[in-house]
Design an enzyme around this catalytic site. Structure first.
Site, short mmCIF file in Angstrom:
data_model
loop_
_atom_site.label_atom_id
_atom_site.label_comp_id
_atom_site.label_asym_id
_atom_site.label_seq_id
_atom_site.Cartn_x
_atom_site.Cartn_y
_atom_site.Cartn_z
N ASP A 105 35.77 15.32 -22.50
CA ASP A 105 37.18 15.41 -22.67
C ASP A 105 37.19 16.16 -24.09
O ASP A 105 38.35 17.11 -24.26
CB ASP A 105 37.90 14.20 -22.68
CG ASP A 105 39.40 14.23 -23.20
OD1 ASP A 105 40.00 14.98 -22.33
OD2 ASP A 105 39.60 13.72 -24.23
N ASP B 82 34.08 13.25 -27.54
CA ASP B 82 33.50 12.12 -27.01
C ASP B 82 32.93 12.38 -25.62
O ASP B 82 33.03 13.55 -25.20
CB ASP B 82 34.34 10.84 -27.01
CG ASP B 82 35.68 11.18 -26.12
OD1 ASP B 82 35.85 12.41 -25.66
OD2 ASP B 82 36.74 10.46 -26.16
N TYR C 172 44.85 6.25 -24.21
CA TYR C 172 44.32 7.66 -24.48
C TYR C 172 45.25 8.55 -23.81
O TYR C 172 45.78 9.49 -24.51
CB TYR C 172 42.85 7.63 -23.92
CG TYR C 172 41.91 6.91 -24.74
CD1 TYR C 172 41.47 7.09 -26.05
CD2 TYR C 172 41.55 5.47 -24.26
CE1 TYR C 172 40.93 6.15 -26.70
CE2 TYR C 172 41.06 4.64 -25.16
CZ TYR C 172 40.28 4.96 -26.12
OH TYR C 172 39.74 4.08 -26.79
#
Ligand SMILES: *[C@@H]1O[C@H](CO)[C@@H](O)[C@H](O)[C@H]1NC(C)=O
Ligand SMILES: *[C@@H]1O[C@H](CO)[C@@H](O)[C@H](O)[C@H]1NC(C)=O
Ligand SMILES: *[C@@H]1O[C@H](CO)[C@@H](O)[C@H](O)[C@H]1NC(C)=O
Ligand SMILES: *[C@@H]1O[C@H](CO)[C@@H](O)[C@H](O)[C@H]1NC(C)=O
Length: 524
Positions: free
Chosen positions: A102, A105, A253
């Site tokens: 993404d 990470d 998120y």
């Protein structure tokens, strides 16, 4: 690690000086009817002269997709990257090794990853000719396929879609290269008992748009993509629920604020991909519920409305003949709202937004601030080319008239800001220009390729005061604060973390600007 809260600030508020009442056609433009039955941009012409600055920036921006690729790398050009996450999906006998990480990470978040694919497809469909002129078209299609291969595999049966690989808490508890990961990579799915309309619909949009990209070069693959897209749309629409409510953990998120926008966006793409009028009936019938007619919104990973409005205005511009009058009048509302978005951006428009920096960058949120100006400028570029190609010429903002060239100039101003024409003289596109961020928040870039670390001992590289040993080339970082300052620090996730969807947006914008103007082509 401040990575929690990445989801803050996608939507924001569209503050305008004057709120327009647009629905009834405050923006009136003449539609020049064309003879094509549906979705045909008409004239095909060669692109104009190449603008070197944007061509150079595009070739830099494209590389971030290679930086983010998971799985067994083919023809890898990034010397500090290697194979990783080869076993993703193996616990359910699926090969989920491909796809893209993404951001800084190593989670594969399906919702923003599918948005990345939709935007990249759109960029290729509108501007593939320009990408071809500067030798980036094959790379763009290759990166798109890296995601769509994954999305197809993540959809093993009509009503099951894997929407995440990896546990964010585990992943964020480590600082290591993707090649060194040894942690478990659990899977999350949506299904009929735990549905997720927006993530299924966004995946449908991604696969439908990609089916058009591969239609002539790989018809078999294209029809596979389209079949998955149609099944996913049916699943999304029949089992309506937000994935943020079904699976509350995702709120940390990529929290979704609603699924109506994704349904319209997916139906718009499915219409373009199939020519099936039931999808246009869907957008016409659901517009009043979901489209927020008359109110401009910001295009971003959570909210696709502005994108859907521009995409559907393509039908009004180039393919409205033969449609029922009720569908045509609904499409006009989409188009009027697309123009409200344009009017909210153009600096001299009476309805221009007040949310911008002193030097004119659209600025909506402190987290990943550049996503909004870049996404908006991408839409403005497309709309300017629709105006130009359709020869409808102008839009009217509260009585003031603007030309295609005014729109293009605005889009260029936002791109130029990103590339260094700003008070900090900073290029926010990593690897472009002489002055770009050196402390990008990115695990792989921050750790020397020959270092051997486990999960925890890698944190020395997050905390190190040395610049990154590897350049995360092509990453578009979060960007400046409202006061136009930027703190180049590795722990500054608000400003310094590049995301894969940012790359799709900047690739779209730059490919639209590569030549002086572009003639809209048919998607076919
Ligand atoms: C449906 O998805 C949920 C959430 O991912 C999962 O817990 C559940 O096991 C799934 N149902 C089936 C039948 O696999
Ligand atoms: C997620 O979005 C919903 C709907 O806008 C909101 O009610 C909720 O508070 C958000 N969750 C988080 C963690 O921000
Ligand atoms: C700029 O804005 C940021 C974020 O609001 C703030 O932390 C910083 O102190 C400001 N810098 C200046 C020079 O005003
Ligand atoms: C982030 O790093 C800077 C120096 O690079 C340091 O001054 C600051 O305290 C750090 N902030 C956090 C939250 O760790």
């Amino acid at each position: 690690m401040g990575e929690k809260g990445r989801s803050k600030g996608c939507v924001g508020w569209f503050l305008v000086v004057v709120i327009l009442a647009l629905v009834a056609g405050a923006v009136v433009i003449t539609i020049k009817k064309r003879s094509e039955s549906h979705d045909d941009g008409g004239d095909v012409g060669p692109p104009g002269a190449v603008q070197k600055k944007y061509a150079d920036a595009l070739s830099v921006a494209m590389q971030f997709f290679d930086v983010q690729k998971s799985g067994k790398l083919e023809g890898n050009k990034i010397e500090w990257r290697g194979d990783s996450a080869m076993d993703d999906g193996s616990q359910v006998k699926l090969d989920l090794s491909k796809g893209m990480y993404d951001a800084g990470d190593h989670i594969k978040f399906g919702f923003p990853m599918a948005f990345t694919a939709s935007v990249l497809s759109w960029a290729i469909l509108e501007y593939g000719d320009q990408m071809g002129v500067v030798n980036e078209l094959d790379a763009a299609k290759g990166s798109l396929k890296w995601i769509t291969d994954y999305l197809v595999e993540a959809h093993p049966s009509p009503n099951v879609l894997y929407i995440q690989v990896g546990d964010p808490n585990t992943d964020h508890g480590c600082w290591e290269r993707p090649e060194a990961m040894k942690e478990n990579r659990p899977l999350t799915q949506v299904n009929t008992s735990v549905p997720g309309t927006e993530v299924a619909a966004e995946t449908a949009a991604a696969l439908a748009s990609a089916s058009l990209v591969f239609k002539s070069s790989d018809p078999t693959y294209s029809s596979t993509l389209l079949q998955h897209a149609e099944q996913l749309f049916t699943f999304a629409n029949k089992y309506r629920a937000s994935y943020s409510e079904s699976i509350p953990e995702v709120q940390t998120y990529y929290n979704s604020t609603g699924y109506g926008d994704e349904l319209l966006w997916a139906a718009g793409w499915l219409y373009h991909a199939t020519g099936d009028h039931t999808y246009l009936d869907f957008v016409a019938q659901n517009g009043d519920d979901f489209a927020n007619f008359g109110s401009p919104t910001w295009f971003c990973w959570d909210n696709k409305l502005a994108g859907a409005q521009v995409l559907l205005s393509r039908v009004s511009f180039f393919g409205a003949s033969g449609l029922s009058s009720s569908v045509q009048s609904s499409l006009q509302k989409y188009k009027s709202t697309a123009e409200a978005v344009m009017c909210g951006l153009l600096p001299k428009s009476p309805t221009v937004t007040t949310t911008k920096t002193d030097s004119g960058l659209l600025w909506v949120s402190e987290w990943n601030s550049l996503q909004h100006p870049v996404a908006s400028a991408f839409l403005v570029t497309i709309y300017s080319d629709y105006l130009l190609t359709s020869k409808t010429g102008t839009i009217s903002c509260d009585g003031k008239t603007f030309k295609a060239s005014d729109l293009r100039k605005y889009a260029q101003s936002q791109a130029d800001y990103v590339l260094g024409d700003n008070p900090s003289k900073m290029s926010y596109l990593v690897g472009y220009g002489d002055n770009y961020p050196q402390f990008v928040h990115h695990r792989g870039a921050s750790i020397p390729a020959d270092a051997t670390t486990g999960c925890k001992d890698g944190f020395q590289y997050l905390d190190s005061t040395d610049p990154n040993p590897n350049v995360a080339t092509g990453g578009l970082v979060g960007g400046p604060f409202l006061n136009e300052t930027y703190i180049d620090s590795r722990n500054n996730t608000k400003q310094g973390e590049p995301t894969t969807y940012n790359s799709a947006l900047i690739v779209g914008l730059l490919s639209g600007l590569v030549t002086s103007s572009s003639v809209v082509r048919s998607f076919k």
